[in-house]
Design a protein around this motif. Structure first.
Motif, PDB file in Angstrom:
ATOM      1  N   PHE A 137       0.859  -1.185   0.000  1.00 10.29           N
ATOM      2  CA  PHE A 137       0.000   0.000   0.000  1.00 10.29           C
ATOM      3  C   PHE A 137       0.893   1.233   0.000  1.00 10.29           C
ATOM      4  CE2 PHE A 137      -2.531   3.320   2.045  1.00 10.29           C
ATOM      5  CZ  PHE A 137      -3.756   3.191   1.388  1.00 10.29           C
ATOM      6  N   VAL A 169      -8.000   4.977  -2.644  1.00 10.31           N
ATOM      7  CA  VAL A 169      -8.914   4.963  -1.493  1.00 10.31           C
ATOM      8  C   VAL A 169      -9.639   6.305  -1.472  1.00 10.31           C
ATOM      9  CG1 VAL A 169      -9.124   4.835   1.007  1.00 10.31           C
ATOM     10  CG2 VAL A 169      -7.371   3.487  -0.155  1.00 10.31           C
ATOM     11  N   MET A 175     -14.529   3.857   4.643  1.00  9.88           N
ATOM     12  CA  MET A 175     -13.133   3.510   4.898  1.00  9.88           C
ATOM     13  C   MET A 175     -12.485   4.694   5.614  1.00  9.88           C
ATOM     14  SD  MET A 175     -10.743   1.107   4.593  1.00  9.88           S
ATOM     15  CE  MET A 175     -11.036  -0.009   3.229  1.00  9.88           C
ATOM     16  N   MET A 180      -8.777   1.717   8.056  1.00  5.40           N
ATOM     17  CA  MET A 180      -7.785   1.517   7.008  1.00  5.40           C
ATOM     18  C   MET A 180      -6.660   0.598   7.501  1.00  5.40           C
ATOM     19  SD  MET A 180      -6.384   4.573   4.555  1.00  5.40           S
ATOM     20  CE  MET A 180      -7.897   5.501   4.772  1.00  5.40           C
ATOM     21  N   ILE A 185      -8.079  -3.474   3.614  1.00  2.00           N
ATOM     22  CA  ILE A 185      -7.683  -3.014   2.283  1.00  2.00           C
ATOM     23  C   ILE A 185      -7.550  -4.189   1.321  1.00  2.00           C
ATOM     24  CG2 ILE A 185      -5.713  -2.038   1.013  1.00  2.00           C
ATOM     25  CD1 ILE A 185      -5.422  -0.095   3.445  1.00  2.00           C
ATOM     26  N   THR A 188     -10.300  -5.298  -0.938  1.00  2.00           N
ATOM     27  CA  THR A 188     -10.714  -4.383  -2.011  1.00  2.00           C
ATOM     28  C   THR A 188      -9.617  -4.313  -3.068  1.00  2.00           C
ATOM     29  OG1 THR A 188      -9.641  -2.345  -1.189  1.00  2.00           O
ATOM     30  CG2 THR A 188     -11.733  -3.000  -0.157  1.00  2.00           C
ATOM     31  N   MET A 190      -8.301  -1.349  -3.645  1.00  2.00           N
ATOM     32  CA  MET A 190      -7.642  -0.092  -3.299  1.00  2.00           C
ATOM     33  C   MET A 190      -6.237  -0.328  -2.745  1.00  2.00           C
ATOM     34  SD  MET A 190     -10.914   1.948  -1.655  1.00  2.00           S
ATOM     35  CE  MET A 190     -11.203   0.723  -0.377  1.00  2.00           C
ATOM     36  N   ARG A 191      -5.273   0.436  -3.261  1.00  2.00           N
ATOM     37  CA  ARG A 191      -3.882   0.273  -2.823  1.00  2.00           C
ATOM     38  C   ARG A 191      -3.144   1.602  -2.677  1.00  2.00           C
ATOM     39  NH1 ARG A 191      -5.932  -3.825  -2.019  1.00  2.00           N
ATOM     40  NH2 ARG A 191      -5.217  -5.964  -2.450  1.00  2.00           N
ATOM     41  N   ILE A 193      -3.505   5.835  -1.295  1.00  2.00           N
ATOM     42  CA  ILE A 193      -4.229   6.981  -0.769  1.00  2.00           C
ATOM     43  C   ILE A 193      -3.465   8.234  -1.196  1.00  2.00           C
ATOM     44  CG2 ILE A 193      -3.063   6.861   1.490  1.00  2.00           C
ATOM     45  CD1 ILE A 193      -5.684   7.972   2.715  1.00  2.00           C
ATOM     46  N   GLU A 206     -11.627  11.453  -4.531  1.00  2.00           N
ATOM     47  CA  GLU A 206     -10.405  10.657  -4.674  1.00  2.00           C
ATOM     48  C   GLU A 206      -9.222  11.209  -3.886  1.00  2.00           C
ATOM     49  OE1 GLU A 206     -12.896  10.198  -8.372  1.00  2.00           O
ATOM     50  OE2 GLU A 206     -12.142  11.903  -7.216  1.00  2.00           O
ATOM     51  N   TRP A 208      -7.566  13.201  -0.483  1.00  2.00           N
ATOM     52  CA  TRP A 208      -7.705  13.518   0.932  1.00  2.00           C
ATOM     53  C   TRP A 208      -7.058  14.867   1.241  1.00  2.00           C
ATOM     54  CZ3 TRP A 208      -9.454   9.901   4.897  1.00  2.00           C
ATOM     55  CH2 TRP A 208      -9.985   8.720   4.357  1.00  2.00           C
TER      56      TRP A 208
END
Length: 321
Positions: A137, A169, A175, A180, A185, A188, A190-191, A193, A206, A208
């Motif tokens: 991740f 993410v 989430m 998290m 993770i 899913t 998702m890998r 952030i 998309e 943060w």
């Protein structure tokens, strides 16, 4: 061992996937995670001149001595010897990214005193790494921007969404930072952030916001001041226990006087070793956790046992699981 050999022989290429199961149930914001400072400041291009993040005095230095000034700037601007993909192969999971639109072009580049790689071209290495290592991740933190207007931000944001797609993410209640964990993770696609510290991303799920990843800057060239700064933050509980990520900066920032006193020196030889050794000595008796150690930032992350020293901190979590 040189940088290339370290990458090829890295024990930490899949360190997340290799964690014992109890640690895969811990929020990522409560793990010790190695990160690189100014991750895109490798292989900087002297031929393009001084970059726009520097003051006029540095631009003047760059014009002196038939290119000798640019060599000085290069030695004090390069912060990493490894490309983004190589940093990930070595065990880094947080990338600190400074971006600009290179003058007279429409292209987003990394920069730090000089211009670096094209952003999207370099980020393809992140995708390639994640394809080869599906249990890892990556945290991307876009936190400094130069020569960018609303149009150029929208273009970069669009390029990032297109590049990473379903790996991102999103910001949503399903989430939260507390949820998290690697275990969640891995259920899913998702890998990645992505943090993006500009208002242009405010309405995009998309990306943060930067307040979800505080990164206090010591802003000193004195290792004693650095350690005092870190210790005050740690013992004073300056980190909120809100589940968000947090960056501990183990770096020193050379001032003009330091550079002028070491014109034949470099960040790698004159400053970074003092910073890393002091930081690793300080962090060795600290613990990961919601108010403790999380992302640890360093220059030249393949040196001075930086990555394994940070990862060993996670051993302190196991008895509590």
């Amino acid at each position: 061992m040189n940088a290339r050999d370290l990458v090829e022989n890295s024990r930490y290429r899949c360190w997340m996937g290799d964690l014992p199961r109890p640690l895969t149930q811990v929020p990522l914001s409560c793990l010790a995670i190695p990160g690189s400072h100014d991750s895109g400041a490798y292989g900087l291009d002297k031929s393009a001149g001084v970059s726009i993040d520097e003051p006029k005095s540095v631009s003047v230095l760059g014009s002196l001595c038939c290119g000798g000034g640019l060599s000085v700037i290069s030695r004090w601007s390069v912060t990493q010897d490894l490309s983004l993909g190589q940093q990930l192969e070595a065990g880094i999971r947080y990338l600190d990214l400074r971006v600009c639109i290179k003058p007279d072009t429409a292209d987003a580049h990394f920069l730090h005193g000089l211009y670096g790689s094209k952003v999207i071209t370099a980020l393809h290495e992140v995708i390639e790494f994640l394809v080869r290592n599906p249990k890892e991740f990556v945290i991307l933190d876009f936190n400094h921007f130069h020569n960018m207007d609303d149009i150029s931000h929208k273009q970069l944001l669009s390029d990032l969404k297109r590049l990473f797609g379903a790996l991102i993410v999103p910001v949503n209640k399903h989430m939260s930072p507390w949820q998290m964990t690697l275990e969640n993770i891995w259920k899913t696609r998702m890998r990645v952030i992505i943090f993006y510290s500009d208002k242009s991303s405010a309405d995009m799920k998309e990306f943060w916001p930067n307040y979800a990843i505080p990164s206090p800057w010591p802003n000193t060239s004195d290792s004693r001041v650095l350690i005092d700064f870190l210790e005050r933050n740690y013992t004073g509980n300056h980190r909120n226990s809100d589940g968000n990520f947090y960056v501990w900066q183990g770096v020193l920032t050379p001032g003009a006087s330091t550079i002028l006193a070491h014109l034949c020196g470099s960040l790698k030889d004159s400053i970074a070793p003092r910073a890393t050794r002091a930081f690793l000595e300080w962090v060795a008796n600290k613990e990961p956790g919601s108010r403790g150690i999380n992302i640890c930032l360093g220059d030249f992350i393949h040196l001075h046992d930086f990555i394994p020293s940070i990862l060993r901190l996670n051993d302190k979590i196991q008895p509590r699981q």
